[in-house]
Design a protein around this motif. Structure first.
Motif, PDB file in Angstrom:
ATOM      1  N   SER A  83     -18.836 -37.772 -16.127  1.00 21.77           N
ATOM      2  CA  SER A  83     -19.460 -38.543 -17.199  1.00 21.77           C
ATOM      3  C   SER A  83     -20.691 -37.836 -17.749  1.00 21.77           C
ATOM      4  O   SER A  83     -21.628 -37.518 -16.996  1.00 21.77           O
ATOM      5  N   ALA A 137     -22.904 -39.206 -19.411  1.00 23.98           N
ATOM      6  CA  ALA A 137     -24.045 -40.115 -19.311  1.00 23.98           C
ATOM      7  C   ALA A 137     -24.912 -39.821 -18.086  1.00 23.98           C
ATOM      8  O   ALA A 137     -26.098 -40.150 -18.063  1.00 23.98           O
ATOM      9  N   ALA A 164     -21.545 -46.737 -17.443  1.00 26.62           N
ATOM     10  CA  ALA A 164     -20.288 -46.024 -17.214  1.00 26.62           C
ATOM     11  C   ALA A 164     -19.188 -46.996 -16.792  1.00 26.62           C
ATOM     12  O   ALA A 164     -18.026 -46.864 -17.210  1.00 26.62           O
ATOM     13  N   ARG A 184     -17.884 -48.818 -19.806  1.00 23.03           N
ATOM     14  CA  ARG A 184     -16.982 -47.957 -20.584  1.00 23.03           C
ATOM     15  C   ARG A 184     -15.615 -47.852 -19.907  1.00 23.03           C
ATOM     16  O   ARG A 184     -14.584 -47.757 -20.572  1.00 23.03           O
ATOM     17  N   THR A 185     -15.595 -47.875 -18.578  1.00 24.07           N
ATOM     18  CA  THR A 185     -14.320 -47.891 -17.870  1.00 24.07           C
ATOM     19  C   THR A 185     -13.568 -49.180 -18.156  1.00 24.07           C
ATOM     20  O   THR A 185     -12.342 -49.177 -18.331  1.00 24.07           O
ATOM     21  N   ASP A 198     -13.793 -46.537 -10.212  1.00 24.24           N
ATOM     22  CA  ASP A 198     -15.040 -45.918 -10.640  1.00 24.24           C
ATOM     23  C   ASP A 198     -15.996 -45.787  -9.457  1.00 24.24           C
ATOM     24  O   ASP A 198     -16.613 -44.738  -9.249  1.00 24.24           O
ATOM     25  N   ASN A 205     -17.282 -42.310  -7.654  1.00 21.01           N
ATOM     26  CA  ASN A 205     -18.700 -41.971  -7.558  1.00 21.01           C
ATOM     27  C   ASN A 205     -19.150 -41.820  -6.110  1.00 21.01           C
ATOM     28  O   ASN A 205     -20.037 -41.015  -5.798  1.00 21.01           O
ATOM     29  N   SER A 209     -16.507 -41.368 -14.693  1.00 20.02           N
ATOM     30  CA  SER A 209     -15.955 -42.651 -15.130  1.00 20.02           C
ATOM     31  C   SER A 209     -14.605 -42.379 -15.772  1.00 20.02           C
ATOM     32  O   SER A 209     -14.191 -41.231 -15.917  1.00 20.02           O
ATOM     33  N   THR A 253     -11.815 -41.996 -18.710  1.00 24.34           N
ATOM     34  CA  THR A 253     -11.817 -41.488 -20.082  1.00 24.34           C
ATOM     35  C   THR A 253     -10.767 -42.255 -20.894  1.00 24.34           C
ATOM     36  O   THR A 253      -9.918 -42.958 -20.346  1.00 24.34           O
TER      37      THR A 253
END
Length: 580
Positions: free
Chosen positions: A94, A96, A261, A264-265, A296, A300, A312, A314
């Motif tokens: 990510s 971000a 993130a 967004r997922t 996610d 991580n 995350s 896409t």
């Protein structure tokens, strides 16, 4: 005639629960892997180069990112228990997390990055359990501001990537390769179409690297000395458990970005479901969204243990699924397997690792511009009223001022170990505090949940009567409010619904005063779903519609000052405003 009818999508050849020929699934999976592998590798490389990490650790971080993305992409496809979407959802690194990761590496090395990434991994795991957890505070304005401040925080590192000469200056050929990479990626992203636009970063990096090689900035020995096939040599950094000032300064940045993130997922998980099934009216599977967000967290956690940049989901698989019509889970399995196979090819890695820093600077500059645009789009989604505009303006200027020491630099750097010297922290906290102030000072909202059924009308009327009395509304306003609510309910009654069947949908009705009006928000959704989670997930996804009873809608507009009807498959949201 549209290819997407109310009953189905003719373009879907294989749904997630269907099995295409192995060769077809392999082919589409390899396409997905090729489209994503560059971004997966480039982001950790940019972070490690900007932070001045050693080449051996850089190679490990990139390898770990590719491996983690491969494993989590496969987990998304298989859906094991509460983990996984059961759809083709590619996991990537990510952008971000770029600024927070660079600062963690600079302040405490890979061990600090690993510690912060592991702690941040619990954010999406928590969100997967309750999607609406942060809905009231993390508005689009807050999320967008944090993303818009990423370029502000990272920009100083771009100049550092250009100053790679022996004396700390800019080597010959660096400005040219930087500018060519920047302009070529930007031009293709702006004017390119179809596949050319998808490949814009790769084309720009390849051409920029060729120019850098002409000026002696590319190291071919790194490629020639690498083996064709080899097993990875894990070098995890361990964890930094000192919990010093650097940890507490950077922790808020990691937590904020982890939330964004994860959101967004959630959007990616909704988007892939919209193109994966033949029946266009199929309801969104909320358990699949929860599973996607849970992966996610798993990704991580693995990235943190390995000491690399978190990631995350896409949206790359969405356009490819639309293009090929193949949404089968086997595609996701093959794409993940391709990532894992690529991790066993040291020479292919060496080709990418040898890319010069000025080329990375050009790629990073375009990436930062795109992140700013994404943040701006999030801020503007659903409209930006006067109050939210002030929140956005104050928060953004606060972040810029604190990042570059423009306001009380000594006091800002001394406060809480330099917590607010980070632009993302300062701007993000400002946006959250201002949003909390607006929430706490706005009129109290009254809310009721009930079955969406004619038998619930007496209870709804009693609720509205109590609200009108507490809000001090006149008798005339209370009557119009009652009539507007009844007509709104009638407009949401779907044709063909039988009153003899048990209610299959549930109603959430919210009433509140706002700007000299009384607002009613009616949300009708499937009975077995958590309505707050559903609202959190569909925020910004609903579409304006004229569905429902046209007669009721016309009557409703005579009773109310404004009416807005949004619909998303099996969820309806009607907002009615009545003048006081």
């Amino acid at each position: 005639m549209s290819t997407d009818s109310a009953e189905g999508r003719s373009g879907v050849r294989y749904q997630p629960d269907e099995k295409p020929a192995p060769a077809l699934a392999l082919g589409v999976g390899l396409q997905l892997a090729v489209l994503n592998i560059a971004a997966i590798m480039l982001i950790p490389m940019v972070v490690m180069r900007a932070a001045g990490m050693r080449e051996d650790y850089l190679a490990w971080a990139v390898l770990a990112s590719v491996t983690v993305c491969g494993l989590t992409t496969m987990l998304q496809a298989v859906r094991a228990g509460r983990f996984g979407a059961g759809h083709v959802l590619v996991m990537g690194t990510s952008g971000a997390f770029i600024p927070a990761s660079i600062m963690a590496l600079t302040a405490g090395g890979p061990a600090l990055l690993a510690t912060l990434a592991v702690i941040a991994a619990f954010v999406p795991l928590l969100l997967s359990w309750r999607l609406s957890f942060f809905q009231r505070v993390l508005t689009p304005a807050v999320s967008g501001i944090v993303i818009m401040l990423i370029p502000v925080t990272v920009l100083p590192f771009v100049s550092g990537l250009l100053a790679t000469g022996a004396d700390g200056g800019t080597p010959p050929g660096a400005p040219l390769s930087f500018l060519v990479t920047l302009l070529l990626i930007g031009t293709l992203a702006l004017r390119g179409t179809g596949a050319l636009r998808l490949w814009a970063p790769v084309v720009g990096v390849v051409v920029g690297t060729a120019i850098a090689a002409f000026h002696g900035l590319y190291d071919p020995e790194l490629v020639s000395e690498a083996a064709w096939i080899g097993l990875p040599r894990p070098t995890p950094p361990g964890f930094n458990l000192d919990f010093g000032p650097a940890f507490w300064t950077l922790l808020p940045s990691f937590l904020l970005v982890a939330v964004i993130a994860a959101i967004r997922t959630m959007s990616s998980a909704v988007a892939i479901q919209r193109v994966s099934w033949r029946r266009a009216s199929r309801a969104i599977d909320f358990r699949a969204v929860q599973g996607a967000v849970a992966v996610d967290g798993v990704g991580n956690l693995l990235a943190g243990c390995a000491g690399t940049v978190p990631g995350s989901a896409t949206t790359t698989s969405v356009p490819l699924t639309q293009l090929t019509g193949v949404a089968a889970r086997g595609v996701g399995l093959w794409a993940g397997a391709a990532f894992l196979a690529f991790a066993l090819l040291p020479k292919a890695f060496a080709v990418v690792l040898a890319i010069p820093d000025p080329v990375f600077a050009g790629y990073l500059a375009v990436l930062l511009a795109m992140l700013f645009a994404i943040g701006l789009k999030i801020v503007l989604q659903g409209g930006l009223d006067y109050r939210e505009g002030i929140v956005v303006g104050i928060a953004f200027l606060t972040g810029v001022a604190c990042q570059y020491g423009l306001i009380l630099p000594e006091q800002v750097s001394a406060f809480a170990g330099g917590l607010l010297a980070n632009g993302m922290n300062a701007g993000g906290f400002t946006a959250i505090l201002l949003t909390l102030f607006l929430r706490l000072t706005e009129p109290r909202r009254a809310r009721i949940e009930t079955a969406f059924d004619p038998s619930a009308l007496p209870r709804i009327r009693e609720f509205l009567g109590t609200f009108a009395a507490k809000a001090g509304l006149s008798a005339g306003t209370a009557e119009r409010l009652d009539a507007a609510a009844e007509e709104a309910l009638l407009s949401l009654t779907r044709p063909g619904a039988s009153t003899d069947d048990p209610p299959r949908r549930r109603l959430a009705l919210t009433a509140f005063r706002d700007k000299g009006e009384v607002a009613l928000e009616l949300v009708v959704a499937p009975r077995d779903e958590n309505l707050q989670d559903r609202l959190a997930l569909l925020s910004g996804e609903a579409e304006e519609t004229s569905a429902g009873s046209e007669v009721s809608l016309r009557l409703l507009r005579h009773l109310a000052s404004s009416v807005r009807h949004q619909q998303y498959h099996d969820t309806d949201i009607v907002t009615v405003r009545v003048g006081v």
